[in-house]
Write an enzyme that holds these catalytic residues in place. Sequence first.
Site, PDB file in Angstrom:
ATOM      1  N   LYS A   1       0.659 -33.845  53.175  1.00  0.00           N
ATOM      2  CA  LYS A   1      -0.611 -33.447  52.553  1.00  0.00           C
ATOM      3  C   LYS A   1      -1.607 -34.594  52.538  1.00  0.00           C
ATOM      4  CE  LYS A   1       1.737 -29.955  49.754  1.00  0.00           C
ATOM      5  NZ  LYS A   1       2.376 -29.633  48.470  1.00  0.00           N
TER       6      LYS A   1
ATOM      7  N   GLN B   1       3.349 -31.603  42.495  1.00  0.00           N
ATOM      8  CA  GLN B   1       4.322 -31.187  43.507  1.00  0.00           C
ATOM      9  C   GLN B   1       5.542 -30.554  42.847  1.00  0.00           C
ATOM     10  OE1 GLN B   1       3.991 -31.273  46.900  1.00  0.00           O
ATOM     11  NE2 GLN B   1       5.926 -30.169  46.965  1.00  0.00           N
TER      12      GLN B   1
ATOM     13  N   ASP C   1      -3.849 -25.375  43.513  1.00  0.00           N
ATOM     14  CA  ASP C   1      -2.611 -24.690  43.871  1.00  0.00           C
ATOM     15  C   ASP C   1      -2.618 -23.229  43.433  1.00  0.00           C
ATOM     16  OD1 ASP C   1      -0.642 -25.683  45.479  1.00  0.00           O
ATOM     17  OD2 ASP C   1       0.351 -26.860  43.937  1.00  0.00           O
TER      18      ASP C   1
END
Length: 366
Positions: free
Chosen positions: A126, A170, A193
Site C-alpha cells: 500500500k 491494518q 476503509d
Amino acid sequence: MMVGSLMRRMVVPCRKKAPLRHRISFTTTTHDSHASQILMSPSLVSLDLPDVWAPNSSHFQVPSPGGNFSNEQTAAVINGLMIADEIRPRIASEVRRMQDSIGEVPGLAVILVGERRDSQTYVRNKIIACEEVGIVSTVTELPDDCTEDELLNAVASFNVDPSVHGILVQLPLPQHLDVGKISDVLSLEKDVDGFHPVNIGNLAMRGREPLFISCTPKGCIELLIRSGIEIMGKKAVVIGRSNIVGLPASLLLQRHHATVSVVHAFTKNPAQITREADILITAVGMPNLVRGNWLKPGVVVVDVGTNPIEDASCECGYRLMGDVCFEEAVKVASAITPVPGGVGPMTIAMLLSNTLDAAKRAHSFT
C-alpha cells in the site's frame, strides 16, 4: 390554552383489561432491577457467533473432486493487476492536478499492530502504491501487546491531523483489541476503509450514499463492471459474512440489483446454494473450500481469499492460495479471478481512490 387543549385532544383512553382467563402471559427475563424484557427476541449482539470454517465441520466437508469436468480451461481469467494498472494513472493525474491547483496532496496514515508477515507485506504494498500516485503516506507501528488506549490514541491523533485525509488500521488486529471500538473512534470523513458503522449503514439503505465503500467489495464490483459482466437481475452468492468483505459485498451487490444469498459457517447445504450462483464472491479464508462441483457452468467467480500457505521455495516463505480450487473452477466457470493477481491489486487501487476522494472533500476540490 391552545397547547393544553391540543394535548387533551390527543389523549387516547386505555381499553378495559380483558378478564384474566383471556390473557396469555409469558415469563420475561429481567435485564436489570429497573427494566424487564418485553419482547422475546434477544439483542442482535447476543446472537453473534464466530464463523468457524473447520474442515471437519459436518456441513463443510470438502467434497471429493468428482464431477464431469472438462479437461480444458473454459474460464477467462480476470486480470486484476492489469485493471488496477489502468486505474492508478488516472488517480496520479488527479493528485497532480490537485497539487498544481491548490497546493495540497492527499495523505494516508496506516497503523500496523504486531508483526504478522502477511500484514507487513500488505502495508508495504500500500505504501509503494501511494508513492507511485503521489499520495503522502505515513506508517505507525505498534507492538502486538499494545493496549487498546494506545491504539485509540494513535487513531485520535490522526483524526485531528489536517495533513491526513485517510486512516487505515491494518486488519486483523490481535484478539485483545476491539475492532468495533476502533471503527467508532475513527473519523467518518477519514474512514477510507469504509468500516465506520455510518458508512455501512448508508451502504445498506436505498437512497443513501456512503462517504466510502469498503475497498475490497468496491474492487470486486469494479472488476465485474470493467469485465463487461452484468450484475442486475443476476443471482449472486457471497460465501462469508465478515464486516470487512462478506457483509458489504452482499449489500453492494443488492445496490446493483442482484438477488443475493449469503453462505456462512452455519449454512446447511452450502454447495447446493452455491451452485445456483451466476456470480460468486468468496471471502472465507479457507483454501480450496469451493471445489468444481460447487459451481454452476458459466458462473463468474471472484475469489477474495488470500490464504498464506507455508512454502519454503518462495522468497517470503509462503504462497497465497484462494478459497476456490482454481484448477477445477477454470473448467466450469466462464470467468474467474486468480490468487494472487485478482482482487488484491484492486483493493489497493480502491484505497488510493478513496483517499483521493477524502482529500478532495476536505479541501472542497472538484
